[in-house]
Design an enzyme around this catalytic site. Sequence first.
Site, PDB file in Angstrom:
ATOM      1  N   ASP A 103       0.759  -1.214   0.083  1.00 37.50           N
ATOM      2  CA  ASP A 103      -0.024  -0.012   0.196  1.00 37.50           C
ATOM      3  C   ASP A 103       0.930   1.245   0.007  1.00 37.50           C
ATOM      4  OD1 ASP A 103       0.892  -0.553   2.645  1.00 37.50           O
ATOM      5  OD2 ASP A 103      -0.944   0.134   3.708  1.00 37.50           O
ATOM      6  N   ASP A 106       7.650   3.442   2.478  1.00 39.40           N
ATOM      7  CA  ASP A 106       8.348   4.818   3.048  1.00 39.40           C
ATOM      8  C   ASP A 106       9.693   4.325   3.472  1.00 39.40           C
ATOM      9  OD1 ASP A 106       7.754   3.431   5.630  1.00 39.40           O
ATOM     10  OD2 ASP A 106       5.948   4.464   5.904  1.00 39.40           O
ATOM     11  N   LYS A 134       6.925   7.195  -0.719  1.00 41.88           N
ATOM     12  CA  LYS A 134       7.552   8.254  -0.138  1.00 41.88           C
ATOM     13  C   LYS A 134       9.153   8.490  -0.174  1.00 41.88           C
ATOM     14  CE  LYS A 134       4.300   8.477   3.976  1.00 41.88           C
ATOM     15  NZ  LYS A 134       4.390   8.556   5.403  1.00 41.88           N
ATOM     16  N   ASP A 162      -4.280   3.089   7.329  1.00 42.71           N
ATOM     17  CA  ASP A 162      -5.070   3.364   8.659  1.00 42.71           C
ATOM     18  C   ASP A 162      -4.276   4.045   9.403  1.00 42.71           C
ATOM     19  OD1 ASP A 162      -4.550   1.075  10.957  1.00 42.71           O
ATOM     20  OD2 ASP A 162      -3.462   1.044   9.084  1.00 42.71           O
TER      21      ASP A 162
END
Length: 181
Positions: A103, A106, A134, A162
């Site tokens: 999903d 990072d 990211k 979430d």
Amino acid sequence: MSRVHLHDLDFELFIPEAEVNEAVTRVAAELSAKYAGKRPLFVGVLNGSFFFAAELLKRLTIECEITFVKVASYHGTSSTGKVTDLIGFNERIEGRDVVILEDIVDTGNTIVHILDLLRDRHPASISIATLLFKPDAYKQHVAIDHVAIRIPNDFVVGSGLDHNGLGRNLPGIYRIIPNGQ
């Protein structure tokens, strides 16, 4: 809905659902072209990739299979830096083309951990596809092959992501509002 409150934090709409859908469609086209005539195994990283995996696979034009692995590296709004296996691989992947579905990427710690697990099982190839990336937070030297959307190093929810269990079901991507402004 342009703003939401989840637990103790406020979020604002950052990437509308239509833009997320367009990006997923583009990645599906890339993967369909790359794996034409093959039958890759997609490995979704739970829980967050469930939404991305479902939308992506609906758009693929190739034969494929999917399985899931569950790992954890987040607590609250930041990565713990430590990846823990919760559910492992059960499929035979030796000689197969494997695509890891995330999903969000990072720090990259989860990706490196999963790659280590997969390489020991001798797949023919491994690719990585992610809904969100990211680049400013990324600390690894592993190429992310298919990126739907690049974002700044903000905490985000929605489309599978979430905040302590809430917000996964939000359409689009919402980013944290600093100090609830």
